[in-house]
Design a protein around this motif. Structure first.
Motif, PDB file in Angstrom:
ATOM      1  N   GLN A   1      41.164  34.229  48.631  1.00  0.00           N
ATOM      2  CA  GLN A   1      40.358  33.208  47.958  1.00  0.00           C
ATOM      3  C   GLN A   1      40.627  33.124  46.472  1.00  0.00           C
ATOM      4  O   GLN A   1      39.809  32.587  45.719  1.00  0.00           O
TER       5      GLN A   1
ATOM      6  N   VAL B   1      38.063  35.924  42.460  1.00  0.00           N
ATOM      7  CA  VAL B   1      36.639  35.729  42.766  1.00  0.00           C
ATOM      8  C   VAL B   1      35.780  36.485  41.751  1.00  0.00           C
ATOM      9  O   VAL B   1      36.010  37.676  41.500  1.00  0.00           O
TER      10      VAL B   1
ATOM     11  N   CYS C   1      40.614  40.160  43.374  1.00  0.00           N
ATOM     12  CA  CYS C   1      41.552  39.310  44.105  1.00  0.00           C
ATOM     13  C   CYS C   1      42.253  40.114  45.199  1.00  0.00           C
ATOM     14  O   CYS C   1      42.766  41.208  44.938  1.00  0.00           O
TER      15      CYS C   1
END
Length: 347
Positions: free
Chosen positions: A69, A72, A81
Motif C-alpha cells: 500500500q 502508510v 512500507c
C-alpha cells in the motif's frame, strides 16, 4: 567519539540517516527496526521504516495491513512500507514493454520478446530484484529524515548487498557496449552521408539506471550516513554465525557500528522462586554474554531483556523502544523525579 549505547550513538552521529538491523531470522530485526523508528519519530523526526524481506512482518508488528500500500502513516512522523514484489514485477513488465514500443516505434510487442519478458518474471531472483528496485525508488525520492531498513536474514542480506555491485558492474558493461555501438553508428552514418540522431534512448536509459543504482548502493557503504547494527542473542551458534557474517559484511564495506543483544533473561529473577530450567538458562546466558562482550569488544551497544509476550502494537513497540534506548529513558525519569530506571541494561 565512541558510542557506548544506542542513545549515545544517535546523539554522537547526527549525520547518520540510514539505519539497518541485520542478523539471523527470528532474532528481533523487525522489532528493533520498528522500535527505532518509533523512538526517532517521537523525537520529532520524519521516519520511514520499510522491509526488504519478501516475508515481511511489519504489518504484524504494527497490527496494520500495510503490504503493497505504499508508505502508510502509522502515527505522527512515522511511516511504514512493505513492498509488494509481484505488483512491482507486473509494473516493471509494462514499463519495459512501453519503452520497447517507444524506442522501436512498434505497434505491438513481438511474441518472442513477450515470451522472454514473461519467462524472466518467473526467475527466482526477480522477487529480490523487484524489491531492490523499489528500495532504490524510495531512497532516491527522499523526503524523510531517517530511513530504517528491515533487512532479510543474513544469507539473503549478503545477496541483497551484493546485488548493487553486481547490477552496477552489469550496467557498466552494457553501457560501454552501447557507447561503442553508438560510435560505430556515427561512423557508418558519416560514410553514408546520413544524419545521426542526437539522442540515444537506450544509452540514456542505461545511464539513468546506473545513476539510480549508484545512489542506492552508495548509501549502503556510506560510513557517514549509514549505520548497520547486528542483532545477536546469547547463544553459541548465533554468536559464531554473527562473527562469520560480520567478516563477510566487512568485505562489502558495510559500516558495522555495533551489536545489540536481545532476549536476555533478567538475572534479577535469581532472587525469586523460579524453576530450575530458568536458573540454568540465566547461568548459560551469563557465560555467553561474557563471550559476546569479549568477541565484540567495545561495540556492544545494549542488552534488551526477554519480554513476557510478543512485540505487537504501538504500546509494546514503545516498551521495546524504552528498553533499547534505556539510557535516555532512565535519565528522563530521573529528571522528572521518578528515579526508577526503565529496566534496560544498556552498556
Amino acid at each position: 567519539m565512541k558510542a557506548t549505547s544506542l542513545v549515545n550513538f544517535f546523539r554522537d552521529y547526527p549525520d547518520v540517516r540510514y539505519i539497518m538491523y541485520g542478523g539471523k531470522g527470528g532474532l528481533g530485526k523487525t522489532t528493533f527496526s520498528a522500535a527505532t523508528a518509533y523512538y526517532l519519530a517521537q523525537k520529532g523526526y520524519k521516519v520511514l521504516v520499510f522491509s526488504v524481506d519478501p516475508q515481511a512482518s511489519l504489518s504484524d508488528i504494527f497490527e496494520r495491513n500495510i503490504f503493497g500500500q505504499g508508505e502508510v502513516k502509522i502515527m505522527d512522523n512515522l511511516y511504514a512500507c512493505e513492498i509488494d514484489a509481484d505488483k512491482r514485477i507486473k509494473a516493471y513488465q509494462e514499463e519495459v514493454k512501453k519503452k520497447i514500443l517507444d524506442m522501436y516505434g512498434l505497434d505491438r510487442i513481438p511474441d518472442e520478446i513477450e515470451n522472454y519478458i514473461q519467462a524472466a518474471a518467473a526467475e527466482p531472483a526477480m522477487e529480490e530484484s523487484a524489491i531492490f528496485d523499489e528500495v532504490v525508488n524510495i531512497v532516491v525520492k527522499g523526503g524523510y529524515d531517517y530511513y530504517i531498513y528491515d533487512l532479510v536474514p543474513l544469507g539473503h542480506a549478503l545477496y541483497y548487498l551484493s546485488m548493487a555491485s553486481v547490477y552496477d558492474t552489469w550496467i557498466d558493461k552494457i553501457t560501454k557496449l552501447r557507447e561503442q555501438m553508438r560510435e560505430y553508428d556515427q561512423v557508418v552514418a558519416a560514410v553514408r552521408r546520413q544524419k545521426t540522431t542526437d539522442e540515444d534512448k537506450i544509452l540514456g536509459e542505461l545511464l539513468y539506471i546506473k545513476d539510480r543504482i549508484n545512489k542506492s548502493s552508495g548509501v549502503l557503504t556510506d560510513a557517514e550516513k549509514t549505520a548497520f547494527f547486528f542483532v545477536v542473542v546469547p547463544e553459541e551458534m548465533i554468536i559464531l554465525d554473527t562473527l562469520k557474517a560480520a567478516e563477510l559484511f566487512s568485505k562489502f564495506s558495510v559500516p558495522i557500528r555495533g551489536y545489540i543483544v536481545n532476549r536476555v533473561v533478567p538475572p534479577e529473577l535469581l532472587q525469586e522462586n523460579i524453576p530450575d530450567y530458568l536458573r540454568n538458562r540465566i547461568a548459560m546466558q551469563k557465560g555467553y554474554l561474557t563471550k559476546i562482550d569479549s568477541q565484540f569488544s567495545g561495540k556492544v551497544l545494549g542488552r534488551v531483556p526477554e519480554f513476557e509476550s510478543d512485540i505487537r502494537g504501538l504500546r509494546m513497540i514503545e516498551r521495546m523502544a524504552e528498553r533499547m534506548f534505556a539510557g535516555e529513558a532512565m535519565a528522563a525519569k530521573a529528571a522528572s523525579g521518578d528515579g526508577a530506571g526503565a529496566g534496560g541494561e544498556s552498556e
